[in-house]
Enzyme design. Structure first.
Site, mmCIF file in Angstrom:
data_model
loop_
_atom_site.group_PDB
_atom_site.id
_atom_site.type_symbol
_atom_site.label_atom_id
_atom_site.label_comp_id
_atom_site.label_asym_id
_atom_site.label_seq_id
_atom_site.Cartn_x
_atom_site.Cartn_y
_atom_site.Cartn_z
ATOM 1 N N SER A 82 -9.806 -0.395 7.186
ATOM 2 C CA SER A 82 -9.293 -0.309 5.818
ATOM 3 C C SER A 82 -8.618 -1.547 5.258
ATOM 4 O O SER A 82 -8.327 -1.595 4.061
ATOM 5 C CB SER A 82 -8.312 0.853 5.690
ATOM 6 O OG SER A 82 -9.035 2.032 5.469
ATOM 7 N N SER A 101 -9.699 1.720 2.805
ATOM 8 C CA SER A 101 -8.856 2.441 1.886
ATOM 9 C C SER A 101 -7.815 1.572 1.196
ATOM 10 O O SER A 101 -7.190 2.028 0.232
ATOM 11 C CB SER A 101 -8.146 3.577 2.636
ATOM 12 O OG SER A 101 -7.308 3.045 3.638
ATOM 13 N N LYS A 136 0.852 -1.195 0.000
ATOM 14 C CA LYS A 136 0.000 0.000 0.000
ATOM 15 C C LYS A 136 0.887 1.244 0.000
ATOM 16 O O LYS A 136 1.940 1.266 0.660
ATOM 17 C CB LYS A 136 -0.897 -0.020 1.251
ATOM 18 C CG LYS A 136 -1.940 1.088 1.281
ATOM 19 C CD LYS A 136 -2.857 0.929 2.496
ATOM 20 C CE LYS A 136 -3.942 1.987 2.541
ATOM 21 N NZ LYS A 136 -4.853 1.834 3.700
HETATM 22 N N1 GLN Z 1 -13.223 3.884 6.103
HETATM 23 C C1 GLN Z 1 -12.529 4.475 7.194
HETATM 24 C C2 GLN Z 1 -12.263 5.918 6.917
HETATM 25 O O1 GLN Z 1 -12.755 6.393 5.977
HETATM 26 C C3 GLN Z 1 -11.332 3.665 7.540
HETATM 27 C C4 GLN Z 1 -10.074 4.142 6.989
HETATM 28 C C5 GLN Z 1 -8.873 3.348 7.409
HETATM 29 O O2 GLN Z 1 -8.970 2.346 8.130
HETATM 30 N N2 GLN Z 1 -7.724 3.839 7.014
HETATM 31 O O3 GLN Z 1 -11.595 6.592 7.618
#
Ligand code: GLN
Length: 488
Positions: free
Chosen positions: A173, A149, A74
């Site tokens: 994420s 994400s 990532k």
């Molecule tokens: N969907 C969550 C957010 O929008 C989680 C993001 C993450 O875990 N980096 O912040």
């Protein structure tokens, strides 16, 4: 092994051992997967040159099952000399000057790192739609998002472009995209995997996690990256552990699984998802688990608490991107103030700016008590309730997501609803405990469904055991997205 692209780490490692294939051939095979099959998905931001990938293997000092097995990283995890853009214009040209600890450990066992995976900008999102560069599609249905994400990491693993990928999980994420793509996603105990070299979003919640098609593969990669690191002050004093030793088909005798009932009563739960999860419970019950029902009322505030805590920390963490030391520089600026304003206005996308604004507001004098402090109080209550629950049961069971993957743009006019994607996931980050998302079958539309197991601090061994026992009795991990199943 009839299909190299969907082979497990164990199978690939065996092929290397038997000299059926070389490491160079594996690197070139998987790089080619991206050049031939990533066109519709767009999971990778960059695939490195074969020569540079092989060059990085020169310093490997140890061997493991992962030696020679390629993965994708990532783009918020620093790889020395490579760009780490966080899928943001702000860091489009930023090259990391050092390796993250997780990367250093992977290189030490000679795991080839093929490239950089697309993501939501600065890991803020649930769909990979906030990437400043392009959107990534779900290999099960390219009109839908892969989740986020870590959407790039999930899509490429699910499509068989690479056997494993690293993601990061601040509020779901790793687990949510894993669930959307029919793969396994792990969020370790806070402090188990070093955050050194992970570009911060919300530091008290951030953890690097692993995305793979099988539980065994996940345990293999986790075993390499976990363990104490003095360069992260929040790192736990835990020795390196081989998590594959916990992978048994049998559940520990009398294992108690607590079904979190209020999670199933959440608004917007898809009936197909509920059905799949009931099937999962039936498998566990047949395997000897004792199923209990309990409710965790504080969890209902998880998405709201996560909203405040993550925005507050994001505002503080992202203050460093001023275009002077790091980041995008606007060449038209005439004054110092212009430099800050222009760089941050043009370098950050809308979602990131929204979060910085909310975070600064929540931390500002006169508001911090009402917002940030209240959120921290409820967070402490959540932790208490989770610890209490773990006195009664060994593991908690709940959905990973309320539905299958959604269409691109589904939440464009309702951002708050998008935030509800975090409802089931954020509580593990807020309480610090480890969690896994495991494939649970498909909705009637053919979309993958995942379920989530959550355990007490440092229960990764038990989590992997319980996940493996289920996986070995079900076919989901062997199923490939139809559009990608016939490629070599
Ligand atoms: N969907 C969550 C957010 O929008 C989680 C993001 C993450 O875990 N980096 O912040």
């Amino acid at each position: 092994m009839n299909n190299l692209s969907f082979a497990t780490i164990h199978e690939l490692s065996q092929a290397l051992k038997d000299k059926k294939i070389s490491v160079s051939e594996l690197i070139s095979f998987f790089s080619q997967q991206f050049s031939e099959h990533d066109g519709a998905l767009k999971s990778a931001l960059e695939i490195f040159s074969q020569e540079s990938i092989e060059h990085e293997l020169k310093n490997a000092s140890a061997t493991s099952l992962l030696s020679g097995i390629p993965g994708l990283i990532k783009d918020n995890i620093c790889q020395k000399g490579r760009i780490a853009s966080c899928s943001s214009k702000m860091l489009e040209n930023y090259r990391a000057s050092y390796d993250a600890t997780a990367i250093e450990r992977l290189k030490a066992v000679g795991a080839p790192l093929l490239g950089r995976a697309n993501m939501d900008e600065f890991a803020m999102g649930s769909s990979t739609e906030t990437s400043a560069f392009f959107k990534t599609a779900n290999p099960w249905d390219i009109s839908r998002v892969p989740g986020g994400s870590s959407g790039g990491s999930a899509a490429c693993v699910a499509a068989g472009l690479v056997p494993w990928a690293l993601g990061s999980d601040t509020g779901g994420s790793v687990r949510q995209p894993a669930s959307f793509c029919n793969i396994v996603g792990s969020k370790p105990t806070y402090g188990l995997v070093s955050r050194y070299g992970l570009i911060a979003y919300a530091s008290s919640l951030d953890q690097i996690g692993v995305l793979t098609r099988t539980v065994h593969d996940n345990a293999v990669v986790m075993s390499e990256i976990a363990g104490h690191d003095e360069r992260d002050s929040t790192s736990l004093r835990v020795k390196k552990t081989d998590y594959t030793q916990f992978l048994q088909r049998k559940l520990p005798a009398g294992l108690k699984i607590g079904v979190v009932t209020n999670a199933f009563e959440a608004e917007g739960m898809d009936a197909d998802v509920v059905k799949r999860l009931q099937d999962v419970l039936a498998v566990y019950e047949k395997s000897g688990a004792v199923i209990k029902r309990l409710s965790l009322p504080a969890m209902d505030y998880g998405a709201a608490v996560y909203f405040m805590v993550s925005r507050a920390e994001a505002a503080s963490n992202l203050a460093r991107f001023d275009g002077i030391r790091y980041g995008y520089r606007d060449t038209d600026a005439k004054t110092l103030s212009d430099v800050y304003v222009n760089d941050r206005s043009h370098g950050f996308g809308a979602e990131v700016k929204r979060r910085i604004l909310i975070g600064n507001y929540a931390l500002s004098s006169g508001h911090a008590d009402a917002y940030y402090q209240s959120a921290k109080t409820v967070q402490a209550l959540m932790r208490q309730q989770f610890l209490q629950a773990f006195k009664e049961v060994d593991l908690l069971f709940m959905p990973t997501t309320p539905s299958g993957a959604f269409k691109f743009g589904a939440f464009d006019n309702d951002r708050l609803k998008m935030d509800l994607q975090d409802y089931f996931n954020a509580s593990a980050n807020l309480t610090g405990v480890p969690a896994l998302s495991i494939p649970a079958g498909f909705t009637s539309d053919g979309l993958p469904v995942g379920f989530q197991l959550i355990g007490p601090d440092l229960s990764e061994g038990l989590l992997f055991n319980a996940a493996y026992a289920y996986e070995q009795q079900t076919p989901w991990h062997t199923m490939m997205p139809p559009a990608y199943s016939s490629k070599k």
